[in-house]
Structure formats: C-alpha cells, structure tokens
Design a protein around this motif. Structure first.
Motif, PDB file in Angstrom:
ATOM      1  N   HIS A  91       0.841  -1.211   0.000  1.00 11.15           N
ATOM      2  CA  HIS A  91       0.000   0.000   0.000  1.00 11.15           C
ATOM      3  C   HIS A  91       0.871   1.253   0.000  1.00 11.15           C
ATOM      4  O   HIS A  91       0.644   2.183  -0.774  1.00 11.15           O
ATOM      5  CB  HIS A  91      -0.921   0.015   1.229  1.00 11.15           C
ATOM      6  N   ILE A  92       1.876   1.286   0.861  1.00 10.48           N
ATOM      7  CA  ILE A  92       2.710   2.495   0.938  1.00 10.48           C
ATOM      8  C   ILE A  92       3.574   2.616  -0.324  1.00 10.48           C
ATOM      9  O   ILE A  92       3.804   3.721  -0.817  1.00 10.48           O
ATOM     10  CB  ILE A  92       3.562   2.515   2.246  1.00 10.48           C
ATOM     11  N   LEU A  93       3.998   1.490  -0.861  1.00 14.29           N
ATOM     12  CA  LEU A  93       4.844   1.548  -2.061  1.00 14.29           C
ATOM     13  C   LEU A  93       4.082   2.037  -3.289  1.00 14.29           C
ATOM     14  O   LEU A  93       4.686   2.518  -4.245  1.00 14.29           O
ATOM     15  CB  LEU A  93       5.491   0.184  -2.324  1.00 14.29           C
ATOM     16  N   LYS A  94       2.760   1.944  -3.242  1.00 11.37           N
ATOM     17  CA  LYS A  94       1.973   2.522  -4.349  1.00 11.37           C
ATOM     18  C   LYS A  94       2.107   4.045  -4.340  1.00 11.37           C
ATOM     19  O   LYS A  94       2.022   4.694  -5.379  1.00 11.37           O
ATOM     20  CB  LYS A  94       0.503   2.148  -4.192  1.00 11.37           C
ATOM     21  N   LEU A  95       2.320   4.614  -3.134  1.00 14.32           N
ATOM     22  CA  LEU A  95       2.433   6.064  -3.008  1.00 14.32           C
ATOM     23  C   LEU A  95       3.860   6.557  -3.238  1.00 14.32           C
ATOM     24  O   LEU A  95       4.064   7.712  -3.581  1.00 14.32           O
ATOM     25  CB  LEU A  95       1.951   6.509  -1.617  1.00 14.32           C
ATOM     26  N   CYS A  96       4.817   5.689  -2.985  1.00 15.83           N
ATOM     27  CA  CYS A  96       6.220   6.099  -3.195  1.00 15.83           C
ATOM     28  C   CYS A  96       6.924   4.976  -3.957  1.00 15.83           C
ATOM     29  O   CYS A  96       7.822   4.322  -3.411  1.00 15.83           O
ATOM     30  CB  CYS A  96       6.905   6.406  -1.862  1.00 15.83           C
ATOM     31  N   PRO A  97       6.531   4.770  -5.208  1.00 13.13           N
ATOM     32  CA  PRO A  97       7.039   3.593  -5.945  1.00 13.13           C
ATOM     33  C   PRO A  97       8.539   3.593  -6.168  1.00 13.13           C
ATOM     34  O   PRO A  97       9.118   2.555  -6.457  1.00 13.13           O
ATOM     35  CB  PRO A  97       6.273   3.668  -7.277  1.00 13.13           C
ATOM     36  N   LYS A  98       9.165   4.771  -5.987  1.00 12.31           N
ATOM     37  CA  LYS A  98      10.628   4.803  -6.205  1.00 12.31           C
ATOM     38  C   LYS A  98      11.402   4.522  -4.923  1.00 12.31           C
ATOM     39  O   LYS A  98      12.639   4.482  -4.934  1.00 12.31           O
ATOM     40  CB  LYS A  98      11.031   6.165  -6.769  1.00 12.31           C
ATOM     41  N   ALA A  99      10.691   4.340  -3.833  1.00 16.69           N
ATOM     42  CA  ALA A  99      11.394   4.087  -2.566  1.00 16.69           C
ATOM     43  C   ALA A  99      12.155   2.772  -2.658  1.00 16.69           C
ATOM     44  O   ALA A  99      11.704   1.808  -3.279  1.00 16.69           O
ATOM     45  CB  ALA A  99      10.396   4.043  -1.419  1.00 16.69           C
ATOM     46  N   LYS A 100      13.303   2.766  -2.010  1.00 16.43           N
ATOM     47  CA  LYS A 100      14.144   1.561  -1.974  1.00 16.43           C
ATOM     48  C   LYS A 100      13.771   0.780  -0.707  1.00 16.43           C
ATOM     49  O   LYS A 100      13.619   1.390   0.362  1.00 16.43           O
ATOM     50  CB  LYS A 100      15.599   2.013  -1.862  1.00 16.43           C
ATOM     51  N   VAL A 101      13.652  -0.527  -0.831  1.00 14.42           N
ATOM     52  CA  VAL A 101      13.347  -1.365   0.339  1.00 14.42           C
ATOM     53  C   VAL A 101      14.619  -2.097   0.748  1.00 14.42           C
ATOM     54  O   VAL A 101      15.338  -2.621  -0.119  1.00 14.42           O
ATOM     55  CB  VAL A 101      12.226  -2.388   0.016  1.00 14.42           C
ATOM     56  N   PHE A 102      14.897  -2.111   2.046  1.00 15.90           N
ATOM     57  CA  PHE A 102      16.109  -2.762   2.564  1.00 15.90           C
ATOM     58  C   PHE A 102      15.715  -3.901   3.503  1.00 15.90           C
ATOM     59  O   PHE A 102      14.833  -3.749   4.343  1.00 15.90           O
ATOM     60  CB  PHE A 102      16.974  -1.763   3.355  1.00 15.90           C
ATOM     61  N   GLY A 103      16.412  -5.004   3.355  1.00 13.89           N
ATOM     62  CA  GLY A 103      16.179  -6.141   4.244  1.00 13.89           C
ATOM     63  C   GLY A 103      17.195  -7.229   3.952  1.00 13.89           C
ATOM     64  O   GLY A 103      18.045  -7.080   3.060  1.00 13.89           O
ATOM     65  N   THR A 104      17.086  -8.340   4.658  1.00 10.30           N
ATOM     66  CA  THR A 104      18.030  -9.441   4.455  1.00 10.30           C
ATOM     67  C   THR A 104      17.690 -10.185   3.156  1.00 10.30           C
ATOM     68  O   THR A 104      16.610  -9.990   2.579  1.00 10.30           O
ATOM     69  CB  THR A 104      17.956 -10.441   5.624  1.00 10.30           C
ATOM     70  N   HIS A 146      12.366 -14.044  14.973  1.00 15.71           N
ATOM     71  CA  HIS A 146      11.976 -15.431  15.070  1.00 15.71           C
ATOM     72  C   HIS A 146      11.709 -16.095  13.724  1.00 15.71           C
ATOM     73  O   HIS A 146      11.273 -17.247  13.688  1.00 15.71           O
ATOM     74  CB  HIS A 146      10.747 -15.561  15.975  1.00 15.71           C
ATOM     75  N   TRP A 147      11.983 -15.400  12.624  1.00 17.41           N
ATOM     76  CA  TRP A 147      11.886 -15.994  11.286  1.00 17.41           C
ATOM     77  C   TRP A 147      13.264 -15.938  10.633  1.00 17.41           C
ATOM     78  O   TRP A 147      14.128 -15.148  11.073  1.00 17.41           O
ATOM     79  CB  TRP A 147      10.864 -15.216  10.429  1.00 17.41           C
ATOM     80  N   PRO A 148      13.477 -16.701   9.561  1.00 16.41           N
ATOM     81  CA  PRO A 148      14.809 -16.684   8.931  1.00 16.41           C
ATOM     82  C   PRO A 148      15.213 -15.296   8.434  1.00 16.41           C
ATOM     83  O   PRO A 148      16.398 -14.982   8.319  1.00 16.41           O
ATOM     84  CB  PRO A 148      14.666 -17.631   7.739  1.00 16.41           C
ATOM     85  N   ASP A 149      14.236 -14.467   8.118  1.00 16.10           N
ATOM     86  CA  ASP A 149      14.489 -13.141   7.547  1.00 16.10           C
ATOM     87  C   ASP A 149      14.728 -12.050   8.589  1.00 16.10           C
ATOM     88  O   ASP A 149      15.074 -10.919   8.240  1.00 16.10           O
ATOM     89  CB  ASP A 149      13.263 -12.717   6.732  1.00 16.10           C
ATOM     90  N   SER A 150      14.519 -12.351   9.862  1.00 22.26           N
ATOM     91  CA  SER A 150      14.471 -11.295  10.899  1.00 22.26           C
ATOM     92  C   SER A 150      15.776 -10.506  10.984  1.00 22.26           C
ATOM     93  O   SER A 150      16.870 -11.059  10.842  1.00 22.26           O
ATOM     94  CB  SER A 150      14.155 -11.906  12.266  1.00 22.26           C
TER      95      SER A 150
END
Ligand code: FEO
Length: 398
Positions: A91-104, A146-150
């Motif tokens: 939902h938020i990425l629809k408003l800021c589609p150029k935002a970069k997402v960071f994670g493992t 508690h998940w592999p991605d945490s």
C-alpha cells in the motif's frame, strides 16, 4: 491513536489493534490487544522502519501524511517479512514507488513470495550501514529471532535499537513508553510473548544478546514492533530475555490437568496441598477452563510441571493432549515433571503423559500416581505425599 514523537524527527506511525483476541491464527490469545509499530525517520533520506498489518494500512498512511507527504519516503526498512509488519508495504509503495526497500536476503525472498511485487530491493547484512543524513542506520541480521528473515536496525546517533518482534509485547494502550504504563502488565505481556513465541529459539536468542553485549553497542532505547517502547530502563527487558533464554527456572510448580468427573481434579488439589506444604508456589489450571497462552506464560519461569488427566479410551483426554503437543514445540529445558490421573479399568493416561513429556525433553522426576474411579481418603493422602515429594525435588537446598 495519533502519531507520537519517539525522538527528535523520529515518529511512531503505527496502529493500535484494541480488539484482536487471537493472534497467529488461534495459537496466541491477546486479551490486551496489540499494536503494530512503524517508525518514520525524517532526515535527508526520509525512512520508514517497518509497516503495519494490512487492515491498518490507511491508518498508518494518514499518520505519515500528518508529518510529511508519503510520496517523499525514500527508504523503507523491512526488518521482518511476517504480515503483521509487512502487510501495508504494498500500500505504501503505491504512493512512493521509487522508494528503496532494505532487508536481508531471506526477507527479499519472503516478501517476493508474499506479495509478488516488482520493488527496488537492496539486500543488507550485519554491519552494513545506511547513511540517512544526520543519522546512520546499522543492520544486524537476527535469523530465527523469530523468522529466517528477521533483522534488527540500530541508530548509533540515538543509541536506538529497532529489533522488530524481539522485546515486544501484545499490549494495546494509548501510551507508547514504558514509563507511562503499568509496569506489571508490561512485563506480564513481555513474558507471555517470549513464552509463547520465542521460547523454542532460546539458544539463538541467548547467543544474539551475548554477541550484542560483547559489541558494547550502547542502547538508550528499544523500540520493538509490538507494544511499548523501552526508554526508562531498556536493560530490564534485555536482562529478562537473558534469564528466559537461559531457561532459568524458579522453585515454582505449574499443574495442568483435564478431568471427566472431577476425580482427577480432586487429586490435583491434594497434590497441590502437598506442594504448598513444602513452601513452594503452585498454580493449578484445568485446561478446559484456562487460557493456554496464559498457562504457558506461567510455565516460562517454573521449574516443575505436574500434568494430569483422566483416562478415556486408554488415552489421556484430548485437550490436555493438545496442550502437551503445543508445549513440545516450545522445547522447554531444565524442567522436571510428574504425571497423575484417575481411570476406570485399564488406565493409560499417565503413561501417555509421561511419553509426551519425555519427547519434549522434560525429565520425569518420580513415578506417576493413579486412582481408580474416585480417590478414597488413603489415595488422597498418597496424592498429598506425592506433591510433597515432588516439591522436595525442586526446593532450593542450602
Ligand atoms: Fe510480529 Fe513475527 O511478527
């Protein structure tokens, strides 16, 4: 709830879920509701740390809009894939589609398998840093907590740890900080969260906290993704986690049973009298009248478990069987237990109980006690002695 200022230019933009009563399907009862915490950092790069459960997406977006147009978000940190924190991401990425997402790397894989989005995702690892302007985010992978991605995020300039689920609580209030809420309720919910969600991961949690302490990372504030932010004394929850993760147990007994015609209930009360006579705290739960999530919370710091059931079709009763099945998944360590129950002719429940406890890795401390049909006076005296004997195995010796 309105947005709340966490620190200068850092805002809570999460949502309070007052009425949720069951979480993770029906594995966790949330009598105090919960919150989904997201944090907005205003800097040269506007950054959102985590989001909220999808039904609360608009609420989060409105809070952000009160501070800054959501279109201005540059970075979104996804500390965890689970939907209570990532549900509002599309939902938020629809408003800021150029935002970069960071994670493992696991986060990237998990988000893709949840939402099938074509997002600009940058994989980060422990020790990677992300300069926002005046502030810098540092990342600490926390696999299986508690998940592999945490992952945990940390802002050095503020000594602020954003550890997602870790140190959280399912606790809905109109307040955001530990110094604003009832301390007993806060720790009660933190223990319940640990016992029911994190307990099986204790060895990893213990090591992760030790590693963090060795790095001597100063922590002035811990802002988890559920419940209350720890700012008065963040080490209080860190030390509680070390105790729980170390499976530290008190001289306390939790008795859980299921009964058909109250004969096993009579035995339970007499056994508890014997335990109390030895000076130990004991609590009794009829599993059909009790909230499993609360019972597990009580078991988290108890050394001894007494489990009972009437026999039905040569087996223990189904609710206590389900309870023991759940307990097995939590992998408690450093506990002792014993079994009791009534039967009509062939018996079988106490053996079932012992088998289940052994599979869980819990030591059976003494022979079980059984009574045919309804326990008589002598059998009740034996139950009392059974309780005393079990308590003696737990009592501290000096
Ligand atoms: Fe609060 Fe693992 O999600």
């Amino acid at each position: 709830m309105p947005k709340a200022k966490v620190l200068d230019n850092i805002y809570w933009v999460g949502a309070v879920d007052w009425n949720v009563r069951n979480f993770h399907g029906y594995t966790y009862s949330t009598k105090r509701g919960t919150t989904y915490n997201a944090y907005l950092i205003l800097d040269d790069k506007v950054t959102l740390v985590d989001t909220v459960y999808a039904p609360f997406a608009e609420e989060m977006i409105e809070k952000i809009r009160e501070i800054i147009p959501p279109e201005k978000i540059d970075y979104i940190i996804a500390n965890h894939v689970e939907m209570d924190h990532s549900g509002a991401l599309p939902h938020i990425l629809k408003l800021c589609p150029k935002a970069k997402v960071f994670g493992t790397a696991k986060c990237k894989e998990g988000l893709q398998k949840h939402y099938y989005g074509n997002w600009d995702f940058k994989v980060v690892k422990t020790q990677d840093k992300l300069k926002l302007g005046k502030r810098t985010l540092e990342f600490i992978e926390a696999p299986m907590i508690h998940w592999p991605d945490s992952m945990f995020s940390y802002i050095k300039e503020d000594e602020l740890l954003l550890p997602n689920d870790a140190f959280g609580q399912h606790y809905a209030t109109s307040r955001r900080f530990d110094d604003e809420v009832d301390g007993y309720a806060l720790m009660d919910e933190a223990a319940k969260y640990y016992g029911n969600i994190l307990w099986p991961l204790s060895s990893l949690i213990y090591k992760k906290i030790q590693d963090l302490l060795k790095l001597k990372i100063p922590i002035k504030m811990i802002a988890p993704s559920h419940g209350i932010i720890w700012r008065k004394d963040p080490m209080k929850i860190v030390n509680a986690y070390l105790d729980w993760a170390n499976n530290t147990a008190k001289p306390k007994v939790i008795m859980v049973y299921e009964t058909m015609w109250q004969a096993s209930a009579k035995m339970a009360r007499k056994i508890a009298e014997g335990i109390a006579e030895e000076g130990l705290d004991v609590k009794i739960f009829d599993i059909n009248q009790s909230d499993r999530t609360e019972v597990i919370k009580e078991m988290l710091d108890a050394k001894g478990y007494v489990i009972g059931s009437s026999t039905h079709d040569n087996e223990m009763l189904p609710e206590i069987a389900g309870f023991l099945h759940f307990l097995k998944g939590l992998k408690p360590k450093n506990r002792i237990a014993c079994a009791f129950g009534s039967y009509g002719w062939a018996g079988g429940a106490v053996k079932n109980i012992e088998d289940s406890l052994k599979e869980t890795g819990i030591e059976i401390a003494q022979q079980p006690i059984s009574a045919r049909y309804v326990p008589d006076e002598n059998e009740l005296k034996s139950c009392y002695e059974f309780g005393r004997n079990f308590a003696k195995k737990i009592k501290p010796t000096n």
